[in-house]
Motif scaffolding. Structure first.
Motif: not given
Length: 635
Positions: A425-435, A407-423
Motif C-alpha cells: 500500500x505504501x507503493x500503490x497508486x490506488x486504494x483497495x476500493x479504487x482498485x 500524503x495525508x490521504x495515503x497515511x490515513x489509508x495505511x492506518x486502516x490496514x494491517x502491517x502485512x498490507x503496508x508493504x
C-alpha cells in the motif's frame, strides 16, 4: 557489459528462418563483437549467441561464448569488480589464465568444486549461463539483480531458453499469452514485481541465485547457490571508498551522472580523490520549470557541486515531454512499466555515449539505507498500538494543505490496514476500493500477492513491519523498478551503468544495521547522510530535499490529457483488464485539478501502449497518437 541468448533442444533446432541470429534484437547491448556456438550432445542441443560491449580487456581473447565444449562454455553479462583479487585466489589453486578480463575469472570460478562458496566472495553485477560438457545448464544472477536474466519455458515446464532481455524470446515465439496480472501490477505500482514479466511463459530469474537443470529434458531445476549473508561490515565511509575505487577500473572512459543530490555528490567526492576529472553529465529541462510539480530543479545544485569538485560538466538539455515518449518507454523497458524517470535516463545515456562508455550512478541508496518517505511512515505506524490505528485513520478527513493532501490521504489509508498490507500500500497508486472499481477482472489479492509473500515471511519470523517493507524493496522494488530501467535505458545507448552504492562492501554496511537504526523522523537514510558529510559532502547538498528525477507529468496531463485520453480510452485494454468508466473518472479528477492523479494516469497511458504493442500485434493508433502529437511548451 553484454547481452546473450541460450536456446535449448527443439527451440535451438527449429528457430524461425527469419531470425538467424537471435541476438540481433540485443545489438544495442553489445556493438563491439558478436559470437555464436552450437553444442550437440546427441540427446541434447544448445545454441549460445552473444553480443559484447567491451569494457575490460578489450582484446578479442575475452570475447564470448567463452570456454571449450570439453570443459564448459559460458555467456555472461556484467562486471566483476574484485576480479584481480579472485584471479590471485584462483592462481593459488594452479589455475592458469590466458586473458586479463573478468569473464575468464568468472568462468574458472564457476568450474571450481566449491563454486557456490566462491560466488559469495564475488563483488559485481552479473547474469550468466554455463553449459557443461554433459549438457547441464547452470545460470544465475547477482545478489540484488543489477543485471537482468529471463527464462522461457514450454507448456510442460521444460526450460527452453535464457536471455538478457525479453524481445529475443518473443521473437522466437516462446512468450505465450500476455499476463493480465502483470499488466494490472504495472498500473497499480508503475512497475511489475518479479518474477512476472507480462508474458505467461517468461519469468525473471530470482536474484542472488545459481540454478541448475539437467539434459536432456531440462524440466527440473535445482538450486546450487543462494547469496549468503554479507561479509563483515565496515563503516559506511570506508565501504563507499572501497566500492568506488573498484568500480572506477575500466579500459574505456568512465563518466559520472551528477544530479547535485547527496548520492551522486558523494560519488563525485570519492572519484575526485582518485584523480577523476570528467566527463560528468547533468540534466536540465529544455523548457522553463513549471508550477504544480513536486520536485526541485537539480541543475543549480549540480553546477555548484561541479565547481566545488573542479569537474567539467556537460549539460544534457532534456525534452521533458515524456508523454510523447511513452511508446519508446514501452519498447525499452519491455515489461508493463510506467515510471517517467526511465525516459530521463534514456536521454542522459544517449547524450553521454560519445564521451564515456561507463557511467557511475548513485542509484540504490534509498532502498539500502531506507531513504524514501514510506519508510518513515511505516516506522511511525508500527509505534501506534494496533487497536488505535483505525481511529487515527479518521485524520485523513481533516483538511490539509493541497501539497500535503496526497500524503495525508495515503497515511490515513495505511492506518486502516494491517502491517502485512503496508508493504504494497505504501507503493500503490490506488486504494483497495479504487482498485476494485478500476480492475474488476484482476483482483487486489492477485496484484499484491508477491508483496504479501515477501513481507509475510519477514513478519512470521518475528521481523518488524519496517524490516518487512525494506525486504520487499530489496527483493521486488529495486530489481523490478530502479535496476530494470537503469539497465534498459543505459544499454539502449550501449553504455554500461555502474552502481557503486550496491557494491558488496556497501551492501554489507547497510545490512549490518537493523532497519530501525537507518531511519529518523524527518531524516531518511540518516546513517548514510551522516557518513556522507563526514566524507566531505557539503552541507548545502546534505540538507537539500530529495526529489528524484523530475518530469512534468502532472502539468503535461492537465494541458493535454483530455485530447490524448479521448483516443487512448478506446484501447481494448479497457475492455479486457480495466473498467473504462472508472478510468474516465480518474483522468477527469486530474485534468480538472480536483486531485493529483498524474502518475496514475501516466501509468494507464503506458499500459494501453504496452497492450497495443504486445497483445494487439504491434504499434498502431495509440502509439501514433502519443508519439505524434505536438505539445506546446508547458508554462
Amino acid at each position: 557489459m553484454c547481452g546473450f541468448v541460450l536456446l535449448l533442444n527443439r527451440t535451438a533446432r527449429h528457430r524461425p528462418p527469419s531470425h538467424p541470429d537471435p541476438c540481433v534484437a540485443l545489438a544495442h547491448r553489445g556493438p563491439d563483437a558478436d559470437g555464436h556456438l552450437d553444442l550437440d550432445g546427441g540427446s541434447w542441443h544448445a545454441e549460445l549467441h552473444f553480443r559484447r560491449l567491451a569494457v575490460v580487456d578489450l582484446a578479442s581473447r575475452s570475447n564470448q561464448p567463452f570456454g571449450t565444449p570439453e570443459r564448459g562454455v559460458l555467456v555472461y553479462n556484467g562486471e566483476i569488480y574484485n576480479a584481480p583479487q579472485l584471479r590471485e585466489l584462483l592462481r593459488g589453486r594452479r589455475v592458469a589464465f590466458t586473458t586479463e578480463g573478468d569473464t575468464e575469472v568468472l568462468y574458472e570460478l564457476l568450474l571450481q568444486p566449491d563454486a557456490p562458496r566462491l560466488l559469495d566472495e564475488v563483488d559485481g553485477m552479473f547474469a550468466f549461463a554455463l553449459v557443461l560438457p554433459d549438457g547441464e545448464v547452470r545460470y544465475g544472477r547477482d545478489r540484488l539483480g543489477v543485471k537482468p536474466l529471463y527464462t522461457a519455458s514450454d507448456a510442460a515446464g521444460r526450460l527452453v531458453a535464457l536471455a538478457s532481455e525479453i524481445e529475443p524470446l518473443r521473437a522466437a515465439g516462446l512468450a505465450g499469452e500476455a499476463d493480465p496480472v502483470a499488466v494490472a501490477q504495472g498500473a497499480m505500482f508503475l512497475w511489475t514485481p518479479p518474477p512476472r514479466t507480462g508474458w505467461q511463459r517468461i519469468r525473471a530469474v530470482p536474484t542472488g541465485t545459481m540454478l541448475a537443470t539437467r539434459a536432456p529434458r531440462y524440466d527440473e531445476v535445482s538450486p546450487r547457490w543462494r547469496a549468503g549473508p554479507t561479509g563483515p561490515a565496515e563503516d559506511i565511509g570506508t565501504a563507499v571508498r572501497v566500492s568506488v575505487a573498484r568500480q572506477l577500473r575500466a579500459d574505456v572512459r568512465v563518466g559520472l551522472l551528477l544530479s547535485g543530490g547527496l548520492d551522486s555528490t558523494w560519488l563525485g567526492v570519492e572519484m575526485a580523490r582518485h584523480g577523476f576529472s570528467g566527463p560528468s553529465f547533468a540534466a536540465r529541462p529544455s523548457t522553463p520549470a513549471v508550477g504544480g510539480e513536486p520536485f526541485e530543479d537539480d541543475a543549480p545544485y549540480a553546477a555548484r557541486v561541479a565547481r566545488r569538485l573542479s569537474l567539467p560538466l556537460t549539460w544534457v538539455d532534456l525534452d521533458v515531454d515524456v508523454l510523447r515518449r511513452i511508446p519508446e518507454l514501452v519498447v525499452a523497458t519491455e515489461v508493463p512499466f510506467g515510471d517517467p524517470a526511465a525516459v530521463v535516463l534514456l536521454q542522459l545515456a544517449r547524450a553521454a555515449r560519445g564521451k564515456a562508455t561507463v557511467l557511475l550512478s548513485g542509484l540504490g541508496v534509498e532502498e539500502l539505507f531506507l531513504g524514501y518517505e514510506r519508510y518513515q511512515a511505516v516506522w511511525l505506524l508500527q509505534r501506534f498500538p494496533a487497536w488505535a490505528r483505525p481511529a487515527l485513520g479518521a485524520t485523513s478527513a481533516v483538511p490539509a494543505a493541497r501539497r500535503y493532501r496526497g500524503r495525508v490521504d495515503k497515511f490515513g489509508r495505511l492506518l486502516q490496514l494491517g502491517a502485512l498490507d503496508w508493504s504494497w500500500a505504501t507503493q500503490a497508486y490506488y486504494s483497495g476500493r479504487e482498485w476494485a472499481a478500476l480492475s474488476p477482472l484482476v483482483g487486489l489479492d492477485a496484484v499484491t500477492e508477491r508483496h504479501r509473500e515477501v513481507a509475510g515471511t519477514v513478519l512470521n519470523a518475528g521481523g518488524t513491519p519496517l524490516a518487512a517493507l525494506a525486504e520487499c524493496d530489496r527483493r521486488l522494488f529495486l530489481p523490478g523498478l530502479n535496476l530494470l530501467y537503469a539497465d534498459r535505458a543505459s544499454m539502449r545507448a550501449s553504455v554500461e551503468l555502474r552502481v557503486p552504492f550496491l557494491g558488496e562492501p556497501v551492501v554489507a554496511a547497510a545490512l549490518g544495521a537493523v532497519a530501525e537504526e537507518q531511519v529518523r523522523l524527518g531524516d531518511g537514510k540518516a546513517r548514510f547522510r551522516a557518513a556522507a558529510v563526514a566524507s566531505g559532502v557539503p552541507q548545502f547538498v546534505a540538507r537539500r530535499p530529495k526529489t528524484g528525477f523530475g518530469a512534468p507529468v502532472r502539468s503535461l496531463l492537465r494541458e493535454h490529457g483530455v485530447r490524448l485520453w479521448r483516443e487512448v480510452r478506446r484501447s481494448p485494454l479497457f475492455d479486457d483488464v480495466f473498467d473504462r468508466r472508472t478510468a474516465d473518472r480518474l483522468v477527469a479528477e486530474h485534468v480538472q485539478g480536483r486531485r493529483d492523479r498524474g502518475l496514475a494516469v501516466f501509468g494507464l497511458l503506458c499500459a494501453a501502449a504496452w497492450w497495443e504493442r504486445n497483445v494487439m500485434a504491434g504499434a498502431g493508433r495509440i502509439t501514433d497518437v502519443l508519439s505524434g502529437y505536438e505539445a506546446a511548451a508547458v508554462g
